[in-house]
Design an enzyme around this catalytic site. Sequence first.
Site, PDB file in Angstrom:
ATOM      1  N   SER A   1       0.978  -1.189   0.042  1.00 52.78           N
ATOM      2  CA  SER A   1       0.028   0.536   0.059  1.00 52.78           C
ATOM      3  C   SER A   1       1.051   1.532   0.357  1.00 52.78           C
ATOM      4  O   SER A   1       1.740   1.096  -1.237  1.00 52.78           O
ATOM      5  CB  SER A   1      -0.776   0.194   1.047  1.00 52.78           C
ATOM      6  OG  SER A   1      -2.391   1.127   0.897  1.00 52.78           O
TER       7      SER A   1
ATOM      8  N   ASP B   1      -9.836  -4.800  -5.228  1.00 50.13           N
ATOM      9  CA  ASP B   1      -8.784  -3.807  -4.727  1.00 50.13           C
ATOM     10  C   ASP B   1     -10.096  -2.205  -4.943  1.00 50.13           C
ATOM     11  O   ASP B   1      -8.754  -2.562  -6.425  1.00 50.13           O
ATOM     12  CB  ASP B   1      -7.828  -4.061  -4.298  1.00 50.13           C
ATOM     13  CG  ASP B   1      -6.892  -2.721  -3.953  1.00 50.13           C
ATOM     14  OD1 ASP B   1      -7.473  -1.408  -3.621  1.00 50.13           O
ATOM     15  OD2 ASP B   1      -5.712  -2.738  -3.183  1.00 50.13           O
TER      16      ASP B   1
ATOM     17  N   HIS C   1      -7.680  -5.774   0.097  1.00 45.68           N
ATOM     18  CA  HIS C   1      -6.209  -4.549   0.250  1.00 45.68           C
ATOM     19  C   HIS C   1      -6.133  -5.711   1.537  1.00 45.68           C
ATOM     20  O   HIS C   1      -6.579  -6.307   2.050  1.00 45.68           O
ATOM     21  CB  HIS C   1      -6.905  -3.383  -0.050  1.00 45.68           C
ATOM     22  CG  HIS C   1      -6.020  -2.144   0.370  1.00 45.68           C
ATOM     23  ND1 HIS C   1      -4.715  -2.469  -1.231  1.00 45.68           N
ATOM     24  CD2 HIS C   1      -4.910  -1.494   0.867  1.00 45.68           C
ATOM     25  CE1 HIS C   1      -4.991  -0.563  -0.622  1.00 45.68           C
ATOM     26  NE2 HIS C   1      -4.290  -1.132   0.668  1.00 45.68           N
TER      27      HIS C   1
END
Length: 327
Positions: A169, A270, A300
């Site tokens: 991320s 995601d 995610h």
Amino acid sequence: MAEIQSSPDLPWTVRLFVSAASFVTDASRRSNYTVNRRLMNLLDFKSSPLTKPRNNLKSSDVIVDHSRNLWFRLYTPTVAATKLPVVVFFHGGGFSFMAANSKPYDDLCQRLARELPAVVVSVNYRLAPEHRYPCQYEDGFDVLKFIDNQSSSLFEGANLGLCFLAGDSAGANIAHHVATSASGHEFRELKVVGVVAIQPFFGGEERTESETRLVGVPLVNVERTDWMWKAFLPEGSDRDHPAANVFGPKAVDISGVDFPATIVFVGGLDPLQDWQKRYYEGLKKCGKEAELVVYPNAIHTFYAHPQLQDSGALINRLRDFVQSQIT
Ligand SMILES: *[C@@H]1O[C@H](CO)[C@@H](O)[C@H](O)[C@H]1NC(C)=O
Ligand SMILES: *[C@@H]1O[C@H](CO)[C@@H](O)[C@H](O)[C@H]1NC(C)=O
């Protein structure tokens, strides 16, 4: 826009985790783009280092710079026959949340160190909005210089010539930018040979198809990601800032940069996936070596849950990627 099922086959432990994580971050981020750190710290459980080896792994915390509380957690497998590759890892959390010793990240780095295997350096970089762009990138680069500058025994089991920059991320965004800075730097011994971008956090002013379609999935939505960019980017900039939109209208051309081989992991559930695929395509267009791995049913942060099949698949794929850079 219809709310879609978050994912039909998510175990309850994972559902509970992602609900709790969303709740904690939503409760501690304020509408004026500050973070209630007291609340956050109360709910962000921390793990101690493994001062006594456990399952053939030890870890310790190493201070790089007291004045800005820059340190890393170093994970060293204790039974390696050869010098191991080094994975410098940047945790996720939208540039504003989590730490190298947050339990989910300590667990993940232990897994990476044991299962790749590798010497893992998990960087505790400064957080936004108290410290905005480019502090996180500077911290990452300074950790590389610090590692390269060690004459001590800290890295005696490590092959510094085989260094990977990895992150998930926001951490993968940092890995990308640190790799860009590192490519122009003369290290003594350290050589960055790969970037591992696990569901990287990139963005832009445009609303992509996946951001618009995937409403109601765990953790990521545009309200949250808009907040993260606002808290991280310099005041007054928009999401096309080159830190966020790396191949967008204001992007810095990296065609001439000696960028290392990159693997990009993407989850089909995601909302950030379109930006991640563009990242992969952007690298290819600039003539860089890049690989895209898509797990269609992955949310995610799926990798943080060893009980999910895709999480184990990612580790295996990562091991192949590391091996492919060794010869
Ligand atoms: C943001 O809001 C919090 C809580 O209302 C307040 O304590 C803080 O001073 C505000 N910060 C800024 C920079 O406006
Ligand atoms: C490298 O190490 C030397 C000696 O310990 C120190 O003086 C210097 O500041 C270090 N440089 C970096 C970039 O950490």
